[in-house]
Design a protein around this motif. Structure first.
Motif, short mmCIF file in Angstrom:
data_model
loop_
_atom_site.label_atom_id
_atom_site.label_comp_id
_atom_site.label_asym_id
_atom_site.label_seq_id
_atom_site.Cartn_x
_atom_site.Cartn_y
_atom_site.Cartn_z
N GLY A 35 106.80 -17.44 65.80
CA GLY A 35 106.03 -18.54 65.23
C GLY A 35 104.67 -18.01 64.82
N THR A 36 103.95 -18.76 64.02
CA THR A 36 102.65 -18.27 63.53
C THR A 36 101.67 -18.03 64.67
OG1 THR A 36 101.94 -20.53 63.11
CG2 THR A 36 102.87 -19.30 61.25
N GLY A 37 101.78 -18.77 65.74
CA GLY A 37 100.87 -18.58 66.87
C GLY A 37 101.15 -17.32 67.67
N GLU A 38 102.33 -16.74 67.51
CA GLU A 38 102.70 -15.55 68.28
C GLU A 38 102.46 -14.25 67.53
OE1 GLU A 38 106.47 -16.71 70.90
OE2 GLU A 38 106.78 -16.97 68.74
N MET A 39 102.24 -14.31 66.23
CA MET A 39 102.19 -13.10 65.42
C MET A 39 101.10 -12.13 65.86
SD MET A 39 103.14 -14.33 61.66
CE MET A 39 104.69 -13.62 61.22
N ASN A 40 100.01 -12.61 66.39
CA ASN A 40 98.91 -11.73 66.80
C ASN A 40 98.94 -11.39 68.29
OD1 ASN A 40 97.76 -11.42 64.25
ND2 ASN A 40 96.75 -13.40 64.42
N HIS A 41 99.96 -11.83 68.99
CA HIS A 41 100.06 -11.54 70.43
C HIS A 41 100.25 -10.04 70.63
CE1 HIS A 41 101.69 -11.53 74.52
NE2 HIS A 41 101.10 -12.70 74.65
N TRP A 42 99.63 -9.48 71.65
CA TRP A 42 99.67 -8.03 71.89
C TRP A 42 101.10 -7.52 72.04
CZ3 TRP A 42 101.98 -5.97 76.13
CH2 TRP A 42 102.19 -6.81 77.22
N ARG A 43 101.98 -8.33 72.63
CA ARG A 43 103.36 -7.87 72.88
C ARG A 43 104.07 -7.56 71.56
NH1 ARG A 43 106.37 -11.96 76.13
NH2 ARG A 43 105.48 -10.84 77.86
N TRP A 44 103.88 -8.42 70.55
CA TRP A 44 104.58 -8.22 69.29
C TRP A 44 103.93 -7.14 68.45
CZ3 TRP A 44 108.81 -9.70 70.81
CH2 TRP A 44 108.95 -10.84 71.60
N LYS A 45 102.62 -6.97 68.60
CA LYS A 45 101.95 -5.84 67.94
C LYS A 45 102.48 -4.53 68.53
CE LYS A 45 97.59 -7.95 66.66
NZ LYS A 45 96.14 -7.88 66.82
N LEU A 46 102.59 -4.49 69.85
CA LEU A 46 103.09 -3.30 70.52
C LEU A 46 104.54 -3.01 70.13
CD1 LEU A 46 102.62 -1.04 72.56
CD2 LEU A 46 103.32 -2.62 74.36
N THR A 47 105.36 -4.05 70.06
CA THR A 47 106.75 -3.88 69.64
C THR A 47 106.81 -3.30 68.23
OG1 THR A 47 107.49 -5.69 71.05
CG2 THR A 47 108.94 -5.08 69.24
N GLY A 48 105.98 -3.81 67.34
CA GLY A 48 105.93 -3.28 65.98
C GLY A 48 105.50 -1.83 65.93
N GLU A 49 104.51 -1.47 66.74
CA GLU A 49 104.06 -0.07 66.80
C GLU A 49 105.16 0.84 67.34
OE1 GLU A 49 100.43 -0.03 69.02
OE2 GLU A 49 99.39 -1.28 67.56
N MET A 50 105.87 0.36 68.35
CA MET A 50 106.97 1.16 68.92
C MET A 50 108.06 1.37 67.88
SD MET A 50 107.13 -0.61 72.73
CE MET A 50 108.88 -0.70 72.68
N ARG A 51 108.45 0.30 67.20
CA ARG A 51 109.49 0.40 66.18
C ARG A 51 109.07 1.37 65.07
NH1 ARG A 51 113.46 -3.14 65.53
NH2 ARG A 51 113.25 -3.09 63.28
N THR A 52 107.83 1.25 64.62
CA THR A 52 107.34 2.13 63.55
C THR A 52 107.39 3.58 63.98
OG1 THR A 52 105.91 0.40 62.68
CG2 THR A 52 105.33 2.67 62.12
N LYS A 53 106.96 3.88 65.18
CA LYS A 53 106.95 5.26 65.66
C LYS A 53 108.38 5.81 65.77
CE LYS A 53 104.52 8.25 68.70
NZ LYS A 53 103.39 8.44 69.54
N LEU A 54 109.31 5.02 66.26
CA LEU A 54 110.70 5.45 66.39
C LEU A 54 111.35 5.63 65.01
CD1 LEU A 54 111.68 3.26 69.43
CD2 LEU A 54 111.61 5.76 69.39
N ILE A 55 111.09 4.73 64.10
CA ILE A 55 111.65 4.83 62.75
C ILE A 55 111.13 6.09 62.06
CG2 ILE A 55 111.59 3.79 60.44
CD1 ILE A 55 111.72 1.03 61.94
N GLU A 56 109.83 6.37 62.21
CA GLU A 56 109.27 7.59 61.62
C GLU A 56 109.94 8.84 62.18
OE1 GLU A 56 105.09 7.17 62.38
OE2 GLU A 56 104.79 5.88 60.63
N ALA A 57 110.36 8.78 63.44
CA ALA A 57 111.04 9.92 64.08
C ALA A 57 112.54 9.91 63.82
CB ALA A 57 110.77 9.91 65.58
#
Length: 82
Positions: A35-57
């Motif tokens: 939801g729009t209220g969750e988009m800036n939550h640290w958990r989802w930012k961290l999940t996005g960073e993890m996904r990006t790092k794994l995809i790059e590898a």
């Protein structure tokens, strides 16, 4: 203001494992509609960073264990036909 990956050092370990073991590696990271209220939550930012790092590898990521298992089975079937 990003959430640093130091909170999940195992991500670098997964990447090293993929690079050094010579065997396929699959990672499961749950996906969720936000939801729009969750988009800036640290958990989802961290999940996005993890996904990006794994995809790059070039580590395959799946949203469920079922999808990862299906991909592993298809990969095994493909390799045994070669």
């Amino acid at each position: 203001e990003g959430t640093p990956l130091r909170y999940v050092p195992e991500i670098d370990g997964y990447i090293r494992l993929k690079e050094n073991c010579g065997k396929p590696l699959l990672v499961v990271i749950n996906e969720k509609s936000l939801g729009t209220g969750e988009m800036n939550h640290w958990r989802w930012k961290l999940t996005g960073e993890m996904r990006t790092k794994l995809i790059e590898a070039k580590v395959p990521i799946y949203p469920t264990v079922k999808r990862a298992a299906s991909a592993a089975r298809k990969y095994r079937d493909y390799c045994t036909k070669m």
